[in-house]
Design a protein around this motif. Structure first.
Motif, PDB file in Angstrom:
ATOM      1  N   PHE A 250       0.827  -1.198   0.000  1.00 43.55           N
ATOM      2  CA  PHE A 250       0.000   0.000   0.000  1.00 43.55           C
ATOM      3  C   PHE A 250       0.866   1.254   0.000  1.00 43.55           C
ATOM      4  N   THR A 251       0.348   2.284  -0.644  1.00 39.72           N
ATOM      5  CA  THR A 251       0.982   3.595  -0.643  1.00 39.72           C
ATOM      6  C   THR A 251       0.067   4.578   0.075  1.00 39.72           C
ATOM      7  N   VAL A 252       0.651   5.387   0.947  1.00 41.61           N
ATOM      8  CA  VAL A 252      -0.112   6.388   1.688  1.00 41.61           C
ATOM      9  C   VAL A 252      -0.395   7.597   0.800  1.00 41.61           C
ATOM     10  N   ILE A 253      -1.643   8.037   0.818  1.00 44.00           N
ATOM     11  CA  ILE A 253      -2.038   9.278   0.151  1.00 44.00           C
ATOM     12  C   ILE A 253      -2.605  10.206   1.216  1.00 44.00           C
ATOM     13  N   GLU A 254      -1.972  11.346   1.441  1.00 41.39           N
ATOM     14  CA  GLU A 254      -2.510  12.304   2.417  1.00 41.39           C
ATOM     15  C   GLU A 254      -3.793  12.911   1.865  1.00 41.39           C
ATOM     16  N   THR A 255      -4.859  12.861   2.666  1.00 39.61           N
ATOM     17  CA  THR A 255      -6.166  13.379   2.232  1.00 39.61           C
ATOM     18  C   THR A 255      -6.800  14.196   3.362  1.00 39.61           C
ATOM     19  N   PRO A 256      -6.217  15.323   3.717  1.00 39.54           N
ATOM     20  CA  PRO A 256      -6.741  16.141   4.820  1.00 39.54           C
ATOM     21  C   PRO A 256      -8.103  16.749   4.495  1.00 39.54           C
ATOM     22  N   GLY A 257      -8.762  17.222   5.530  1.00 37.99           N
ATOM     23  CA  GLY A 257     -10.063  17.869   5.392  1.00 37.99           C
ATOM     24  C   GLY A 257     -10.956  17.470   6.538  1.00 37.99           C
ATOM     25  N   HIS A 258     -11.273  16.176   6.638  1.00 32.92           N
ATOM     26  CA  HIS A 258     -12.027  15.667   7.785  1.00 32.92           C
ATOM     27  C   HIS A 258     -11.206  15.873   9.058  1.00 32.92           C
ATOM     28  N   THR A 259      -9.943  15.517   8.998  1.00 32.38           N
ATOM     29  CA  THR A 259      -8.946  15.855  10.022  1.00 32.38           C
ATOM     30  C   THR A 259      -7.679  16.279   9.293  1.00 32.38           C
ATOM     31  N   PRO A 260      -6.757  16.970   9.974  1.00 31.89           N
ATOM     32  CA  PRO A 260      -5.533  17.416   9.297  1.00 31.89           C
ATOM     33  C   PRO A 260      -4.657  16.274   8.811  1.00 31.89           C
ATOM     34  N   GLY A 261      -4.698  15.140   9.515  1.00 30.58           N
ATOM     35  CA  GLY A 261      -3.815  14.028   9.181  1.00 30.58           C
ATOM     36  C   GLY A 261      -4.500  12.843   8.546  1.00 30.58           C
ATOM     37  N   SER A 262      -5.678  13.039   7.978  1.00 26.75           N
ATOM     38  CA  SER A 262      -6.381  11.933   7.325  1.00 26.75           C
ATOM     39  C   SER A 262      -5.567  11.401   6.147  1.00 26.75           C
ATOM     40  N   ILE A 263      -5.565  10.071   6.006  1.00 30.63           N
ATOM     41  CA  ILE A 263      -4.856   9.432   4.894  1.00 30.63           C
ATOM     42  C   ILE A 263      -5.742   8.372   4.244  1.00 30.63           C
ATOM     43  N   CYS A 264      -5.364   7.990   3.033  1.00 34.79           N
ATOM     44  CA  CYS A 264      -5.916   6.815   2.372  1.00 34.79           C
ATOM     45  C   CYS A 264      -4.768   5.846   2.108  1.00 34.79           C
ATOM     46  N   LEU A 265      -5.097   4.582   1.974  1.00 36.31           N
ATOM     47  CA  LEU A 265      -4.117   3.549   1.632  1.00 36.31           C
ATOM     48  C   LEU A 265      -4.500   2.983   0.269  1.00 36.31           C
ATOM     49  N   SER A 266      -3.606   3.100  -0.699  1.00 35.17           N
ATOM     50  CA  SER A 266      -3.907   2.741  -2.079  1.00 35.17           C
ATOM     51  C   SER A 266      -3.046   1.577  -2.564  1.00 35.17           C
ATOM     52  N   ASP A 267      -3.696   0.607  -3.195  1.00 29.38           N
ATOM     53  CA  ASP A 267      -3.022  -0.479  -3.903  1.00 29.38           C
ATOM     54  C   ASP A 267      -3.506  -0.411  -5.350  1.00 29.38           C
ATOM     55  N   LYS A 268      -2.768   0.294  -6.197  1.00 28.05           N
ATOM     56  CA  LYS A 268      -3.188   0.497  -7.581  1.00 28.05           C
ATOM     57  C   LYS A 268      -3.143  -0.801  -8.379  1.00 28.05           C
TER      58      LYS A 268
END
Length: 217
Positions: free
Chosen positions: A126-144
């Motif tokens: 998995f690769t971390v994608i920073e996706t702030p907004g809901h919280t400052p440190g929200s992330i997604c985990l992506s397996d393309k």
């Protein structure tokens, strides 16, 4: 696919905890253990998992309350984007305020989860994608490679998105994060922090339509 995804619904908030298990080695990544630590431990044992790491997609109490139990049981580390460290520190207070329960002491964060960090266990990549907004440190985990995405509370089935009415939230950051995720393959299977999985393309269309007047362009 060379790994299995075992969803567990935990706690009063019915948060999704995911056990991602490599089929060959049984090494397992634990994502968002929000509550019911003993139950999660039981399931890990039942499934013959070898837990390696605990990840939280963000720091809200309903995604981290079982971390301490699991980390002590299996002696494994816990990682989180450190921009949400303040939320983990306030876990006990927030659980008492919102649920009226004592969640116990907060877990220790062993390492940061910055943007583009790689998580590799056997076939689990998995690769971390920073996706702030809901919280400052929200992330997604992506397996393309396998079109798999864990999104926490960024978005939900039926066109829902993470709430942004907290003092530390930002709806325009959330919109930018959604646009970043919407660039992924529309056939991506999305696993949210609450509710059922869904295909990215379908929810992308719903969200852009429902929220077109909510977000600033």
């Amino acid at each position: 696919m060379l790994f299995e995804i075992h969803p567990l619904i935990v706690g009063q908030m019915r948060s999704n905890c995911y056990l991602v298990k490599d089929k060959k080695s049984s090494e397992t990544l634990i994502i968002d253990p929000g509550d019911d630590g003993e139950y999660i431990v039981e399931q890990l044992t039942k499934l013959k998992c070898i837990p390696k790491l605990i990840i939280a997609t963000h720091g809200h109490f309903d995604h981290v309350m079982a971390v301490l139990t699991i980390s002590l049981t299996f002696r494994i580390p816990f990682r989180l984007n450190c921009k949400d460290q303040f939320l983990v520190k306030n876990m006990r207070e927030n659980a008492r305020h919102f649920l009226g329960i004592d969640a116990g002491p907060p877990p220790q964060i062993d390492d940061d989860l910055p943007d583009k960090a790689e998580l590799n266990f056997g076939a689990i990549n998995f690769t971390v994608i920073e996706t702030p907004g809901h919280t400052p440190g929200s992330i997604c985990l992506s397996d393309k490679r396998n079109n798999i995405l864990f999104v926490g509370d960024l978005m939900f089935a039926e066109g829902g998105v993470g709430r942004t009415d907290f003092s530390y939230s930002d709806k325009n950051d959330l919109y930018a994060s959604l646009l970043k995720i919407f660039k992924l393959d529309e056939e991506t299977d999305v696993y949210p922090g609450h509710g059922s999985p869904f295909k990215l393309g379908r929810e992308k269309k719903l969200i852009l339509e429902v929220y077109k007047h909510y977000f600033k362009k």
